[in-house]
Design a protein around this motif. Structure first.
Motif, PDB file in Angstrom:
ATOM      1  N   GLU A 138      16.961   3.715 -27.520  1.00 13.77           N
ATOM      2  CA  GLU A 138      16.943   3.065 -26.328  1.00 13.77           C
ATOM      3  C   GLU A 138      17.668   3.879 -25.257  1.00 13.77           C
ATOM      4  OE1 GLU A 138      17.475  -1.374 -26.814  1.00 13.77           O
ATOM      5  OE2 GLU A 138      18.851  -0.587 -28.363  1.00 13.77           O
ATOM      6  N   ARG A 139      17.215   3.609 -24.123  1.00 11.82           N
ATOM      7  CA  ARG A 139      17.659   4.138 -22.607  1.00 11.82           C
ATOM      8  C   ARG A 139      17.961   3.085 -21.742  1.00 11.82           C
ATOM      9  NH1 ARG A 139      13.512   9.202 -22.692  1.00 11.82           N
ATOM     10  NH2 ARG A 139      14.241  10.157 -24.478  1.00 11.82           N
ATOM     11  N   HIS A 140      19.322   2.777 -21.588  1.00 12.85           N
ATOM     12  CA  HIS A 140      19.660   1.576 -20.699  1.00 12.85           C
ATOM     13  C   HIS A 140      19.551   1.840 -19.354  1.00 12.85           C
ATOM     14  CE1 HIS A 140      20.618  -0.930 -24.345  1.00 12.85           C
ATOM     15  NE2 HIS A 140      21.089   0.186 -24.763  1.00 12.85           N
ATOM     16  N   TYR A 141      18.472   2.169 -18.669  1.00 18.40           N
ATOM     17  CA  TYR A 141      18.376   2.433 -17.277  1.00 18.40           C
ATOM     18  C   TYR A 141      18.768   1.234 -16.430  1.00 18.40           C
ATOM     19  CZ  TYR A 141      15.697   6.839 -18.277  1.00 18.40           C
ATOM     20  OH  TYR A 141      15.230   7.984 -18.628  1.00 18.40           O
ATOM     21  N   GLU A 142      18.576  -0.163 -17.329  1.00 21.69           N
ATOM     22  CA  GLU A 142      18.929  -1.217 -16.500  1.00 21.69           C
ATOM     23  C   GLU A 142      20.416  -1.266 -16.161  1.00 21.69           C
ATOM     24  OE1 GLU A 142      19.601  -2.157 -20.623  1.00 21.69           O
ATOM     25  OE2 GLU A 142      17.961  -1.170 -19.496  1.00 21.69           O
ATOM     26  N   THR A 143      21.348  -0.640 -16.792  1.00 22.04           N
ATOM     27  CA  THR A 143      22.677  -0.809 -16.695  1.00 22.04           C
ATOM     28  C   THR A 143      23.286   0.144 -15.424  1.00 22.04           C
ATOM     29  OG1 THR A 143      23.178  -0.918 -19.180  1.00 22.04           O
ATOM     30  CG2 THR A 143      24.965  -0.212 -17.629  1.00 22.04           C
ATOM     31  N   ALA A 144      22.464   1.115 -15.231  1.00 20.13           N
ATOM     32  CA  ALA A 144      22.563   2.061 -13.755  1.00 20.13           C
ATOM     33  C   ALA A 144      22.042   1.373 -12.946  1.00 20.13           C
ATOM     34  CB  ALA A 144      22.078   3.307 -14.036  1.00 20.13           C
ATOM     35  N   GLY A 145      20.871   0.567 -12.911  1.00 18.13           N
ATOM     36  CA  GLY A 145      20.304  -0.223 -11.820  1.00 18.13           C
ATOM     37  C   GLY A 145      21.044  -1.531 -11.455  1.00 18.13           C
ATOM     38  N   ILE A 146      21.811  -2.121 -12.298  1.00 15.91           N
ATOM     39  CA  ILE A 146      22.748  -3.173 -12.053  1.00 15.91           C
ATOM     40  C   ILE A 146      23.834  -2.661 -11.137  1.00 15.91           C
ATOM     41  CG2 ILE A 146      24.256  -4.714 -13.054  1.00 15.91           C
ATOM     42  CD1 ILE A 146      22.415  -4.983 -15.369  1.00 15.91           C
ATOM     43  N   PHE A 147      24.338  -1.441 -11.538  1.00 19.37           N
ATOM     44  CA  PHE A 147      25.643  -0.992 -10.916  1.00 19.37           C
ATOM     45  C   PHE A 147      25.333  -0.368  -9.628  1.00 19.37           C
ATOM     46  CE2 PHE A 147      28.320   2.676  -9.822  1.00 19.37           C
ATOM     47  CZ  PHE A 147      29.634   2.159  -9.915  1.00 19.37           C
ATOM     48  N   ALA A 148      24.153   0.100  -9.503  1.00 17.88           N
ATOM     49  CA  ALA A 148      23.665   0.677  -8.300  1.00 17.88           C
ATOM     50  C   ALA A 148      23.478  -0.352  -7.117  1.00 17.88           C
ATOM     51  CB  ALA A 148      22.073   1.295  -8.429  1.00 17.88           C
ATOM     52  N   VAL A 149      22.933  -1.673  -7.402  1.00 20.21           N
ATOM     53  CA  VAL A 149      22.999  -2.871  -6.736  1.00 20.21           C
ATOM     54  C   VAL A 149      24.184  -3.231  -6.027  1.00 20.21           C
ATOM     55  CG1 VAL A 149      22.207  -5.319  -6.475  1.00 20.21           C
ATOM     56  CG2 VAL A 149      20.612  -3.657  -7.533  1.00 20.21           C
ATOM     57  N   HIS A 150      25.336  -3.304  -7.070  1.00 12.99           N
ATOM     58  CA  HIS A 150      26.565  -3.741  -6.757  1.00 12.99           C
ATOM     59  C   HIS A 150      27.423  -2.640  -5.876  1.00 12.99           C
ATOM     60  CE1 HIS A 150      26.927  -7.220  -9.279  1.00 12.99           C
ATOM     61  NE2 HIS A 150      26.289  -6.620 -10.356  1.00 12.99           N
ATOM     62  N   LEU A 151      27.037  -1.422  -6.279  1.00 11.31           N
ATOM     63  CA  LEU A 151      27.498  -0.286  -5.675  1.00 11.31           C
ATOM     64  C   LEU A 151      27.062  -0.302  -3.964  1.00 11.31           C
ATOM     65  CD1 LEU A 151      29.422   2.258  -5.419  1.00 11.31           C
ATOM     66  CD2 LEU A 151      27.534   3.654  -6.266  1.00 11.31           C
ATOM     67  N   LEU A 152      25.801  -0.482  -3.904  1.00  9.09           N
ATOM     68  CA  LEU A 152      25.113  -0.460  -2.455  1.00  9.09           C
ATOM     69  C   LEU A 152      25.831  -1.814  -1.775  1.00  9.09           C
ATOM     70  CD1 LEU A 152      23.302   0.371  -0.415  1.00  9.09           C
ATOM     71  CD2 LEU A 152      21.497  -1.222  -1.420  1.00  9.09           C
TER      72      LEU A 152
END
Length: 270
Positions: A138-152
């Motif tokens: 499994e590659r949890h790209y969604e975790t990075a995607g969630i953080f990217a939205v919060h970081l923006l």
């Protein structure tokens, strides 16, 4: 917000698709300009010896997203994106990279270098990488995607200092298992067996540059944070000048060297 999204894994890679989808679903307007194929480890290279082409694509992106492939490097993609496609964009997100960009890897990384190019253009820039391996099921790209939205959202309230980008590395975990976010410094990553000498079927020698990463697990570094389940956020300064050494070099007489062998202390110039 309008965000230029790019990467070094190629415009059809799953990481950039996930990042774009998460930004779009959060109400932002991502514009994609990324290499037409994988360009990993090309660093900050730009193409000066041939023309570049852009091609509008649909690919794995939402219908409303404008997306282009570029037949150049990640940095080329940022240049064309900001100069030709969307010059009004103020934020550049690069990633989500398949694999980490930790320690000294960031000097080779096309992902980080694309963010650097955004910084050269005066844009707020962030590089995102997922600490996954080829063997990971499994590659949890969604975790990075969630953080990217919060970081923006955070960046909209907290502008970065001039000349600084963020290098973000996310552990390959579901979001609920991430321990938190740490602000880190660049760690040390060396490679054991970096050069492998081999022979082809005709007996000719060739070399494969690879090796196994060996990290110094020092608390406070990016490699330590990700290994312990934290998202690592490292501020990276584009100005590589080591200012303390400037005074030292002058005090040690470097500026007194004369290529013609003259004594600079002789006021007559003889």
């Amino acid at each position: 917000m309008r965000v230029l999204v790019t990467n070094d894994d190629g415009v059809y890679a799953p990481g950039i698709a996930v990042l774009t989808v998460f930004l779009a679903e959060a109400g932002h307007e991502p514009v994609v300009v990324a290499p037409d194929r994988e360009r990993s480890s090309v660093g900050h290279a730009i193409t000066l010896n041939r023309p570049l082409k852009l091609q509008k694509i649909t690919g794995p992106y939402p219908e409303a997203v404008t997306a282009y492939s570029c037949d150049g490097t990640p940095s080329d993609s940022v240049v064309l994106g900001l100069e030709e496609i969307a010059p009004d964009i103020a934020v550049v997100f690069s990633g989500i990279n398949k694999g980490p960009n930790l320690g000294d890897d960031l000097t080779y990384s096309g992902t980080v270098s694309a963010a650097m190019e955004g910084l050269v253009f005066g844009r707020t820039s962030v590089a995102f990488s997922l600490d996954c391996r080829d063997e990971d099921i499994e590659r949890h790209y969604e975790t990075a995607g969630i953080f990217a939205v919060h970081l923006l959202q955070w960046l909209s309230r907290n502008p970065l200092p001039e000349g600084v980008l963020l290098n973000v590395n996310v552990p390959n975990l579901a979001a609920s298992f991430v321990k938190g976010v740490l602000v880190t410094r660049k760690g040390t990553r060396a490679y054991e067996g970096k050069v492998n000498r081999l022979q082809d079927p005709h007996g000719r020698t060739y070399y494969w540059v690879a090796g196994r990463p060996e990290d110094e697990m020092v608390e406070g570094t990016d490699v330590w944070a990700v290994a312990h389940g934290y998202i690592s956020v490292t501020p990276v300064h584009l100005d590589m000048t080591h200012y303390p050494s400037m005074e030292t070099l002058c005090s040690q007489g470097l500026t007194e060297l004369d290529l013609e062998g003259r004594d600079r202390s002789d006021s007559t110039g003889r």
